[in-house]
Enzyme design. Structure first.
Site, PDB file in Angstrom:
ATOM      1  N   ARG A 175      24.776  58.753  63.802  1.00 34.19           N
ATOM      2  CA  ARG A 175      23.648  59.455  63.176  1.00 34.19           C
ATOM      3  C   ARG A 175      22.367  59.457  64.022  1.00 34.19           C
ATOM      4  O   ARG A 175      21.438  60.201  63.682  1.00 34.19           O
ATOM      5  CB  ARG A 175      23.376  58.857  61.791  1.00 34.19           C
ATOM      6  CG  ARG A 175      24.574  58.919  60.847  1.00 34.19           C
ATOM      7  CD  ARG A 175      25.063  60.344  60.540  1.00 34.19           C
ATOM      8  NE  ARG A 175      26.076  60.339  59.476  1.00 34.19           N
ATOM      9  CZ  ARG A 175      26.585  61.431  58.931  1.00 34.19           C
ATOM     10  NH1 ARG A 175      26.245  62.642  59.355  1.00 34.19           N
ATOM     11  NH2 ARG A 175      27.493  61.328  57.977  1.00 34.19           N
ATOM     12  N   ARG A 201      21.264  61.970  36.302  1.00 27.19           N
ATOM     13  CA  ARG A 201      21.741  61.990  34.915  1.00 27.19           C
ATOM     14  C   ARG A 201      20.736  61.298  34.014  1.00 27.19           C
ATOM     15  O   ARG A 201      20.543  61.725  32.878  1.00 27.19           O
ATOM     16  CB  ARG A 201      23.077  61.255  34.784  1.00 27.19           C
ATOM     17  CG  ARG A 201      24.223  61.875  35.562  1.00 27.19           C
ATOM     18  CD  ARG A 201      25.528  61.141  35.314  1.00 27.19           C
ATOM     19  NE  ARG A 201      26.072  61.432  33.992  1.00 27.19           N
ATOM     20  CZ  ARG A 201      27.055  60.748  33.414  1.00 27.19           C
ATOM     21  NH1 ARG A 201      27.570  59.695  34.027  1.00 27.19           N
ATOM     22  NH2 ARG A 201      27.496  61.075  32.221  1.00 27.19           N
TER      23      ARG A 201
END
Lengths: 229, 229, 229, 229
Positions: free
Chosen positions: A168, A91
């Site tokens: 992971r 943004r």
């Protein structure tokens, strides 16, 4: 991918051992911290790891700077909720010269790689044009790809890291976050080896693979090697 | 965007009021639950809301099915960590006919909208070709855009929702997650109005805007209107 | 001890199965919820349990009313942080006629039981006198014993419950919180048997006891029984 | 009460400022960390504090050794769930010479103080006899009082600490945990003053007291003093 351990609790092994010792001792924490020998710290950490008594591992905290990863990776990463994240914002930061991550399976196929490059060129052009047309960059970024490079700062405590590595570092995790997990593991093992001696995917930490028919078969290999010994 | 409240704790207002009452009463929870009148429930919830004593609001839990949103939105959404998420996976679900979200600022500019459509066509083509070239869909998805439509199931308790509304109903939140927050707020106000009577952005809940120079000025409007009364 | 399941997510098994299915399907949650057969729900829950993929179990939430337990128990209970608690307050509720919990090892020794009763009489007398002397009950309660009866409302989701059962149904947990865990397990198994089919201490859920030299030996018994079959 | 800051993230202010800066910059974390001047760090921290943008404050973590507090206090303390705790165990540490905490309101009343001392003598005697009768210390401890001294190691990040101070530096918190909160605040302000410049009860941090009719009136005093200036 760049992974750097930026900050961590000083003497993380001693912090954990002292906290564990406190639970079973009439002495205070400050006193225990100074009086425990290196061997006592090591023995206690080994016992805690073996028994899976990991609550004291939370007192050691680790902060990583991570760069050169895709937003595919960060969308998976931030699902680990016992952690803190600060990510480069699409943004507020313009993406007029974005980099992108190329998966090895695409890099290995010249035709696929060329298609990716061509598309990313189109994406960049469209993004730039959008902004010129007056679209705010927070909306222009809807055209950006999952492959777009991002940066993120991550803080996790040692217990949460152990869980992260279990999920992971596993072969069933996607290659990119697995690479990240392995890099983070190398970083923390360098400064706190005794906290992470049993770290890794579930097959390494527990000698058991819960993935059933989806298993990669690595554990069978580990077992076979054990038998050879 | 489709937002549907799928499940929630039965009688959520009574569950919260009963829990709060328990803290200050010698009676038990089951007994309190049956003996409290509707008016007592309402008065207690009002008092808790006014004083910001919200820990008991955690006993009421709400599960939403959310569709027709972008991965821009879900990457912001899952940063709220006191919540549970199950999201449609781009690793396991093929994207051979993906939909995408068009930001209003792009929809309002025909030229920008056409460029977005053209690019999304290119993205779809490239994704399909990648898969044909033998790239697994978990890697092919690196070409997919932030705009790609996704689905997610979200569970939050009432306290976490109130915090979510404070941040995401705010004018400084991006339009898409603000739309989502407003839709979720409408859903929960329909079934538990007294838990969410003070829900909304910070300016509504606290009469104070912390955003300083970045403030949207809405609060000034609220204040001005107050003075007219 | 009184343990009552007060509230829970309606159709908790279906809520979990639907959320899991969403991750791997192009269909939406509301649609999936209605279209899944009971057998499909059951098969999916079994697979999730077996593989330990428990994140979707968080969408089912359970609220218990608990009475007739000691503050020894609640001090252990509230250490489980992925949960919500509302406890009867000794600051705001006077303890002029408190009940107390008698451990079985004391109940079994008449001399010890008599000493406990005598002491609790002294405690009550001292508490009452303190209050008469003008000491506020929040300070008078410093004389109250760990054995003092308390009430608490607890909300946990199914994933957090499974972890709680693993730690607290274990023989190494203290008898009182183990009794509580077993009672809570019975409550949830009655309404959501397929979410809790693998629930229990670590030796039951994983076939492995991490407690080393501190192990109760129960697993050895389980193994021995397996061999007999 | 002894409160000592044992460990904390090195350069905690810089760690937070660098993480915040990353969100709005194209540069990486390691680079930002080195290039930010002290003045830039300070200005950014002030802005974050003023706007209540506190997520980056989570990257700074603080570990305290706490001794000489009652189990009244720790039962309140461990209700703060975004934190890590290791407490001296009454199951594993014998209480044959326990100390106890005397509330000021009892210390100020000689008759009450004498009664407390007499009762604690009885408690010690009963505990010792229980153990001699063969009751395990984990059950014998049911006779121990809330006043019994305990030790605990606590780790919280700066954001969680700010919330803790808001609730527990407040006049409505009980004196003992308020004393603890004030002591912890002094410790962290000494090493990271710019992270905790706005720390304190809600009336100090927000200029607003939410406690309604239960308010201590301190805020009115603050307001009155402001007007005099």
């Amino acid at each position: 991918m760049k992974v750097k351990l930026l900050k961590y609790t000083p003497e993380p092994e001693r912090a954990v051992a002292m906290s564990a010792r406190l639970c079973y001792s009439a002495a205070g924490a400050a006193e225990l911290e100074q009086s425990m020998s290196e061997a006592q710290v090591g023995n206690l950490l080994k016992k805690l790891s073996d028994m899976g008594h990991l609550s004291t591992f939370e007192h050691a905290s680790f902060t990583f700077a991570i760069e050169g990863v895709s937003r595919v990776l960060t969308h998976q990463l931030v699902r680990h909720r016992i952690a803190s994240y600060s990510q480069q914002s699409q943004r507020y930061v313009a993406e007029h010269g974005f980099e992108y991550i190329i998966p090895p399976s695409i890099a290995a196929r010249p035709e696929a790689k060329a298609k990716l490059a061509a598309l990313m060129g189109e994406v960049q052009k469209t993004y730039d044009e959008m902004v010129k047309l007056g679209v705010h960059q927070e909306d222009a970024r809807y055209v950006l790809a999952n492959a777009t490079e991002t940066k993120i700062v991550v803080t996790m405590n040692a217990r949460s890291l152990l869980h992260f590595f279990e999920k992971r570092c596993c072969q069933r995790a996607q290659w990119e976050i697995r690479d990240l997990a392995n890099a983070m593991l190398a970083e923390v093992q360098a400064v706190a080896p005794r906290l992470f001696v049993k770290a890794g995917p579930a097959c390494v930490t527990s000698g058991y693979c819960p993935e059933g028919a989806m298993s990669c078969g690595r554990l069978a290999g580990i077992e076979a090697n054990k038998e050879k010994i």
